[in-house]
Design an enzyme around this catalytic site. Structure first.
Site, PDB file in Angstrom:
ATOM      1  N   ARG A 208      -5.783  12.354  11.883  1.00 60.87           N
ATOM      2  CA  ARG A 208      -6.997  13.054  12.335  1.00 60.87           C
ATOM      3  C   ARG A 208      -8.047  12.091  12.868  1.00 60.87           C
ATOM      4  O   ARG A 208      -8.846  12.422  13.741  1.00 60.87           O
ATOM      5  CB  ARG A 208      -7.604  13.860  11.190  1.00 60.87           C
ATOM      6  CG  ARG A 208      -8.076  12.969  10.051  1.00 60.87           C
ATOM      7  CD  ARG A 208      -9.175  13.581   9.204  1.00 60.87           C
ATOM      8  NE  ARG A 208      -9.611  12.583   8.231  1.00 60.87           N
ATOM      9  CZ  ARG A 208     -10.734  11.884   8.333  1.00 60.87           C
ATOM     10  NH1 ARG A 208     -11.543  12.064   9.368  1.00 60.87           N
ATOM     11  NH2 ARG A 208     -11.053  10.995   7.416  1.00 60.87           N
TER      12      ARG A 208
ATOM     13  N   LEU B 196     -12.107   3.065  19.040  1.00 64.88           N
ATOM     14  CA  LEU B 196     -12.359   1.648  18.823  1.00 64.88           C
ATOM     15  C   LEU B 196     -13.831   1.476  18.481  1.00 64.88           C
ATOM     16  O   LEU B 196     -14.699   2.097  19.108  1.00 64.88           O
ATOM     17  CB  LEU B 196     -12.035   0.832  20.074  1.00 64.88           C
ATOM     18  CG  LEU B 196     -10.558   0.712  20.447  1.00 64.88           C
ATOM     19  CD1 LEU B 196     -10.405   0.216  21.882  1.00 64.88           C
ATOM     20  CD2 LEU B 196      -9.830  -0.219  19.477  1.00 64.88           C
ATOM     21  N   TYR B 197     -14.124   0.652  17.498  1.00 67.97           N
ATOM     22  CA  TYR B 197     -15.514   0.397  17.131  1.00 67.97           C
ATOM     23  C   TYR B 197     -16.156  -0.572  18.123  1.00 67.97           C
ATOM     24  O   TYR B 197     -15.518  -1.500  18.615  1.00 67.97           O
ATOM     25  CB  TYR B 197     -15.597  -0.157  15.710  1.00 67.97           C
ATOM     26  CG  TYR B 197     -15.415   0.918  14.662  1.00 67.97           C
ATOM     27  CD1 TYR B 197     -16.487   1.729  14.282  1.00 67.97           C
ATOM     28  CD2 TYR B 197     -14.170   1.145  14.085  1.00 67.97           C
ATOM     29  CE1 TYR B 197     -16.319   2.737  13.349  1.00 67.97           C
ATOM     30  CE2 TYR B 197     -13.997   2.153  13.138  1.00 67.97           C
ATOM     31  CZ  TYR B 197     -15.080   2.945  12.778  1.00 67.97           C
ATOM     32  OH  TYR B 197     -14.916   3.939  11.851  1.00 67.97           O
TER      33      TYR B 197
ATOM     34  N   TYR C 206      -4.625   9.823  -0.963  1.00 68.21           N
ATOM     35  CA  TYR C 206      -3.234   9.965  -0.513  1.00 68.21           C
ATOM     36  C   TYR C 206      -2.188  10.208  -1.604  1.00 68.21           C
ATOM     37  O   TYR C 206      -1.572  11.271  -1.663  1.00 68.21           O
ATOM     38  CB  TYR C 206      -2.842   8.713   0.270  1.00 68.21           C
ATOM     39  CG  TYR C 206      -3.610   8.522   1.536  1.00 68.21           C
ATOM     40  CD1 TYR C 206      -3.243   9.178   2.710  1.00 68.21           C
ATOM     41  CD2 TYR C 206      -4.715   7.667   1.586  1.00 68.21           C
ATOM     42  CE1 TYR C 206      -3.959   8.992   3.890  1.00 68.21           C
ATOM     43  CE2 TYR C 206      -5.433   7.486   2.756  1.00 68.21           C
ATOM     44  CZ  TYR C 206      -5.047   8.150   3.909  1.00 68.21           C
ATOM     45  OH  TYR C 206      -5.751   7.980   5.060  1.00 68.21           O
TER      46      TYR C 206
ATOM     47  N   GLU D  69       0.829  -1.203   0.000  1.00 63.54           N
ATOM     48  CA  GLU D  69       0.000   0.000   0.000  1.00 63.54           C
ATOM     49  C   GLU D  69       0.865   1.256   0.000  1.00 63.54           C
ATOM     50  O   GLU D  69       0.597   2.198  -0.755  1.00 63.54           O
ATOM     51  CB  GLU D  69      -0.928   0.012   1.224  1.00 63.54           C
ATOM     52  CG  GLU D  69      -1.833   1.238   1.244  1.00 63.54           C
ATOM     53  CD  GLU D  69      -2.563   1.429   2.555  1.00 63.54           C
ATOM     54  OE1 GLU D  69      -3.705   1.901   2.530  1.00 63.54           O
ATOM     55  OE2 GLU D  69      -1.974   1.120   3.618  1.00 63.54           O
TER      56      GLU D  69
ATOM     57  N   ARG E  28      10.137  22.812   7.479  1.00 64.24           N
ATOM     58  CA  ARG E  28       9.111  22.666   6.447  1.00 64.24           C
ATOM     59  C   ARG E  28       9.200  21.320   5.711  1.00 64.24           C
ATOM     60  O   ARG E  28       8.719  21.187   4.591  1.00 64.24           O
ATOM     61  CB  ARG E  28       9.219  23.809   5.442  1.00 64.24           C
ATOM     62  CG  ARG E  28       9.082  25.177   6.097  1.00 64.24           C
ATOM     63  CD  ARG E  28       9.199  26.308   5.077  1.00 64.24           C
ATOM     64  NE  ARG E  28       9.151  27.609   5.735  1.00 64.24           N
ATOM     65  CZ  ARG E  28       9.208  28.778   5.101  1.00 64.24           C
ATOM     66  NH1 ARG E  28       9.326  28.801   3.775  1.00 64.24           N
ATOM     67  NH2 ARG E  28       9.155  29.917   5.783  1.00 64.24           N
TER      68      ARG E  28
ATOM     69  N   CYS F  65      -8.505   7.748  13.769  1.00 64.95           N
ATOM     70  CA  CYS F  65      -7.721   6.520  13.873  1.00 64.95           C
ATOM     71  C   CYS F  65      -8.539   5.378  14.449  1.00 64.95           C
ATOM     72  O   CYS F  65      -9.004   5.436  15.589  1.00 64.95           O
ATOM     73  CB  CYS F  65      -6.488   6.750  14.746  1.00 64.95           C
ATOM     74  SG  CYS F  65      -5.487   5.267  14.922  1.00 64.95           S
ATOM     75  N   ASP F  66      -8.700   4.339  13.641  1.00 62.20           N
ATOM     76  CA  ASP F  66      -9.256   3.061  14.081  1.00 62.20           C
ATOM     77  C   ASP F  66      -8.098   2.284  14.699  1.00 62.20           C
ATOM     78  O   ASP F  66      -7.251   1.730  13.991  1.00 62.20           O
ATOM     79  CB  ASP F  66      -9.847   2.341  12.870  1.00 62.20           C
ATOM     80  CG  ASP F  66     -10.299   0.914  13.162  1.00 62.20           C
ATOM     81  OD1 ASP F  66     -10.088   0.430  14.292  1.00 62.20           O
ATOM     82  OD2 ASP F  66     -10.847   0.275  12.254  1.00 62.20           O
TER      83      ASP F  66
ATOM     84  N   CYS G 217      -6.808   9.896   6.599  1.00 62.04           N
ATOM     85  CA  CYS G 217      -6.763   9.750   8.064  1.00 62.04           C
ATOM     86  C   CYS G 217      -5.362  10.094   8.565  1.00 62.04           C
ATOM     87  O   CYS G 217      -5.210  10.984   9.401  1.00 62.04           O
ATOM     88  CB  CYS G 217      -7.158   8.337   8.459  1.00 62.04           C
ATOM     89  SG  CYS G 217      -8.873   7.932   8.056  1.00 62.04           S
TER      90      CYS G 217
ATOM     91  N   TRP H   1      -8.551  -1.494   0.256  1.00 58.17           N
ATOM     92  CA  TRP H   1      -9.414  -0.421  -0.229  1.00 58.17           C
ATOM     93  C   TRP H   1     -10.662  -0.930  -0.958  1.00 58.17           C
ATOM     94  O   TRP H   1     -11.430  -0.126  -1.495  1.00 58.17           O
ATOM     95  CB  TRP H   1      -8.621   0.493  -1.162  1.00 58.17           C
ATOM     96  CG  TRP H   1      -7.672   1.391  -0.433  1.00 58.17           C
ATOM     97  CD1 TRP H   1      -6.351   1.159  -0.169  1.00 58.17           C
ATOM     98  CD2 TRP H   1      -7.972   2.661   0.137  1.00 58.17           C
ATOM     99  NE1 TRP H   1      -5.807   2.219   0.517  1.00 58.17           N
ATOM    100  CE2 TRP H   1      -6.786   3.153   0.726  1.00 58.17           C
ATOM    101  CE3 TRP H   1      -9.124   3.436   0.211  1.00 58.17           C
ATOM    102  CZ2 TRP H   1      -6.717   4.384   1.372  1.00 58.17           C
ATOM    103  CZ3 TRP H   1      -9.066   4.667   0.850  1.00 58.17           C
ATOM    104  CH2 TRP H   1      -7.880   5.125   1.425  1.00 58.17           C
TER     105      TRP H   1
END
Length: 318
Positions: free
Chosen positions: A220, A262-263, A139, A75, A181, A222-223, A200, A97
């Site tokens: 921003r 966390l789900y 991305y 990835e 920078r 996060c699972d 993310c 994906w």
């Protein structure tokens, strides 16, 4: 929740992975329970930080469940091509994906094709993949081809040359290592709504000190159960690659989370993973130095000392 292993229960109390497990435990036990975009629900905290030593090839490759690092590496290499269509990943057996374009296809056509059948068609039919496999300017597009526009007169603009942030960071690390920078940014406000999933892991900043290259990665959203193990590997992998390219040693990976969650349907994963004890010290070896940051291949990466425990399956929230 079932009793879990704590730091004091283990001779491995100083293992770097306890940071990750402590974060998981804190979210599950103290997180704010809320309804999220997916409708599944999460427990969430805001603003945690993790730090990992990358010296000597070390990588924060989670050991309390198997992380398929070759999939994550594929990835990352895909990101660096600037590609936004899932077909190159599908042809390599990478499934990360697939759910997003499948969901779009079902929604827009009304054809309730099974995910596996959709993915098979992406692999077999290049024109179908071109129409339905694209994720929008995610991305890699922002990393290596950030869009620009230039005036042509009378209030009109045309598309200008894209900005290759990755190449710019390599050049700045070599030419001006003390710069503040050295940044790769994925959050393009004008294109977020065109992306299958807004970035993310959105911002990478690099820092040079004492001959070492460190990375601060801001995420921003996060699972922690499914995403973060891949994100930690990816950040470390990219840092090692950049360090090699610019003649530095790898320093530290500093990870900062925004909405870190966390789900609720991952309870079995959380309970099982928190019952395990970290072990081993994974080390990444880069087997050659390519001519550029864009020329790495999967066979250039070797991981030793990785002693993962059994994988823990859990559904992906789309």
């Amino acid at each position: 929740m079932a009793s879990v292993v704590s730091r004091s229960d283990s001779l491995s109390a100083s293992h770097w992975e306890w940071q990750y497990l402590d974060l998981m435990r804190r979210i599950w036990e103290e997180g704010d329970e809320r309804v999220d975009r997916t409708g599944i629900g999460t427990r969430s905290i805001f603003g945690p930080q993790l730090r990992f030593d990358l010296s000597g090839g070390k990588v924060p490759l989670i050991t309390t469940k198997r992380v398929y690092w070759k999939t994550a590496a594929r990835e990352m290499l895909w990101f660096l091509t600037g590609e936004t269509n899932i077909r190159p990943l599908v042809l390599q057996g990478v499934k990360i994906w697939n759910e997003w374009p499948h969901a779009r296809y079902v929604r827009e056509t009304g054809d309730a094709i099974a995910l596996d059948d959709f993915v098979a068609r992406i692999a077999q039919d290049e024109s179908f993949a071109a129409q339905w496999g694209d994720l929008g300017p995610v991305y890699g597009k922002q990393w290596v081809d950030w869009p620009t526009y230039e005036p042509v007169g009378d209030g009109f603009y045309r598309q200008g040359p894209g900005i290759n942030q990755i190449a710019q960071v390599v050049e700045s690390l070599i030419g001006n290592p003390g710069s503040r920078r050295h940044i790769i940014e994925g959050w393009n406000v004008s294109e977020v709504d065109s992306m299958a999933l807004p970035p993310c892991h959105k911002t990478y900043q690099f820092h040079v000190a004492n001959g070492r290259l460190s990375c601060a990665l801001y995420q921003r959203s996060c699972d922690v159960a499914l995403g973060l193990p891949f994100n930690l590997w990816g950040g470390a992998m990219l840092t090692h690659m950049l360090a090699q390219q610019v003649g530095l040693e790898a320093g530290e990976l500093v990870w900062i989370g925004g909405d870190t969650h966390l789900y609720l349907n991952h309870a079995h994963l959380v309970t099982e993973q928190l019952s395990r004890t970290p072990r081993g010290q994974p080390v990444l070896t880069l087997l050659r130095k390519p001519d550029s940051i864009f020329d790495y291949r999967l066979e250039d990466f070797s991981v030793s000392g990785y002693e993962p425990q059994a994988p823990i399956a859990a559904p992906v929230a789309v």
